[in-house]
Design an enzyme around this catalytic site. Sequence first.
Site, PDB file in Angstrom:
ATOM      1  N   ASP A  11      10.266 121.836 113.713  1.00 50.66           N
ATOM      2  CA  ASP A  11      10.061 122.539 114.976  1.00 50.66           C
ATOM      3  C   ASP A  11      11.179 122.218 115.967  1.00 50.66           C
ATOM      4  OD1 ASP A  11       8.721 124.272 116.646  1.00 50.66           O
ATOM      5  OD2 ASP A  11       7.400 122.724 117.464  1.00 50.66           O
ATOM      6  N   GLY A  12      11.420 123.183 116.848  1.00 44.79           N
ATOM      7  CA  GLY A  12      12.372 122.951 117.940  1.00 44.79           C
ATOM      8  C   GLY A  12      13.672 123.727 117.847  1.00 44.79           C
ATOM      9  N   TRP A  62      15.985 124.420 121.162  1.00 46.58           N
ATOM     10  CA  TRP A  62      17.314 123.782 121.066  1.00 46.58           C
ATOM     11  C   TRP A  62      18.403 124.788 121.428  1.00 46.58           C
ATOM     12  CZ3 TRP A  62      21.550 124.978 117.995  1.00 46.58           C
ATOM     13  CH2 TRP A  62      22.573 124.023 117.951  1.00 46.58           C
ATOM     14  N   HIS A 116      17.917 128.712 114.574  1.00 45.99           N
ATOM     15  CA  HIS A 116      17.432 128.781 113.184  1.00 45.99           C
ATOM     16  C   HIS A 116      18.587 128.589 112.209  1.00 45.99           C
ATOM     17  CE1 HIS A 116      13.573 129.776 114.705  1.00 45.99           C
ATOM     18  NE2 HIS A 116      13.877 130.997 115.113  1.00 45.99           N
ATOM     19  N   LEU A 165      13.596 115.916  92.491  1.00 46.52           N
ATOM     20  CA  LEU A 165      12.898 116.164  93.759  1.00 46.52           C
ATOM     21  C   LEU A 165      12.231 117.536  93.691  1.00 46.52           C
ATOM     22  CD1 LEU A 165      12.533 115.475  96.939  1.00 46.52           C
ATOM     23  CD2 LEU A 165      14.483 116.964  97.255  1.00 46.52           C
ATOM     24  N   ARG A 216       0.906 118.373 117.381  1.00 46.18           N
ATOM     25  CA  ARG A 216      -0.213 119.061 116.734  1.00 46.18           C
ATOM     26  C   ARG A 216       0.197 119.431 115.309  1.00 46.18           C
ATOM     27  NH1 ARG A 216       1.068 122.598 121.203  1.00 46.18           N
ATOM     28  NH2 ARG A 216       2.740 124.025 120.587  1.00 46.18           N
TER      29      ARG A 216
HETATM   30  C1  IPE Z   1      10.813 126.135 114.126  1.00 46.08           C
HETATM   31  O1  IPE Z   1      11.484 126.301 115.323  1.00 46.08           O
HETATM   32  C2  IPE Z   1      11.238 127.116 113.065  1.00 46.08           C
HETATM   33  C3  IPE Z   1      10.252 128.171 112.754  1.00 46.08           C
HETATM   34  C4  IPE Z   1       9.047 128.288 113.196  1.00 46.08           C
HETATM   35  C5  IPE Z   1      10.720 129.206 111.849  1.00 46.08           C
HETATM   36  P1  IPE Z   1      10.831 127.187 116.468  1.00 46.08           P
HETATM   37  O2  IPE Z   1      11.360 128.564 116.342  1.00 46.08           O
HETATM   38  O3  IPE Z   1       9.355 127.060 116.476  1.00 46.08           O
HETATM   39  O4  IPE Z   1      11.447 126.502 117.744  1.00 46.08           O
HETATM   40  P2  IPE Z   1      10.763 126.336 119.170  1.00 46.08           P
HETATM   41  O5  IPE Z   1       9.446 125.657 118.998  1.00 46.08           O
HETATM   42  O6  IPE Z   1      10.655 127.687 119.775  1.00 46.08           O
HETATM   43  O7  IPE Z   1      11.746 125.461 119.887  1.00 46.08           O
HETATM   44 MG    MG Z   2       7.977 125.981 117.603  1.00 46.47          MG
END
Ligand code: IPE
Ligand code: MG
Length: 228
Positions: A2-3, A7, A19, A113, A176
């Site tokens: 996530d993030g 970012w 992404h 793996l 979560r």
């Molecule tokens: C996670 O990053 C990647 C996917 C869900 C595909 P997010 O897209 O959820 O990033 P935030 O939470 O908006 O920063």
């Molecule tokens: Mg997210």
Amino acid sequence: MDGNGRWAQAKGLLRIMGHREGVKTVRNIVEAAKACDVKILTLYAFSTENWNRPKDEVSGLMGLLKKFLQSELTRMVENDIQLRCIGNIHALPKDVRDVLAATIDQTKDNTSLILNLALSYGGRNELIQAIQTMAQKCLAGTLAVGAIDEQTVGAHLFTAGLPDPDLVIRTGGERRLSNFLLWQSSYSEIYFCDVPWPEFNKAELKKAIADFSGRQRRYGKTGEQVSP
Ligand code: IPE
Ligand code: MG
């Protein structure tokens, strides 16, 4: 994982750039996990709820997924990595499903793996389809209601045959589970990390594993029972 979006946005970039950077982290973390002797790595790449994102973000993610699978095949073969997936796979676009199936087939004998991608995955959706299949078997007379136990449920999940995760890591600051491996993570150790996925790296992975190693897993017992 996530993030990515936050970012990118914090840097004034489009979410898709986050992404794209996140895919690089995937490559690094797969390699790092193998080096850390992790045997199974499940990556929550796309949830059932993620379909509700703006259309162009969804298609951008599907495009990245396809490109990732195409470009990583050689590396997975060379590094003895077996690709698997869990989730509502038929919801994915046909071209993505085709590359996915081909990659899974070409890596099926690899053993160093297991890289398990959760795609169009939701824990509740997984449980619903398991319940439906078990109910059908009960109606058909091939499964007795009283015979349904934890093993039976586990065998009807997408993760059938795989052990429960020891450690669940969530990057990006939220605390979560967001519908991830709901049944399987009953006794998993959970590690929340504020680092956004694009900045997650081998050192952060090692920190998470070190934290995990220092925990006492009691499974409902007392500390004395577990380590007398
Ligand atoms: C996670 O990053 C990647 C996917 C869900 C595909 P997010 O897209 O959820 O990033 P935030 O939470 O908006 O920063
Ligand atoms: Mg997210």
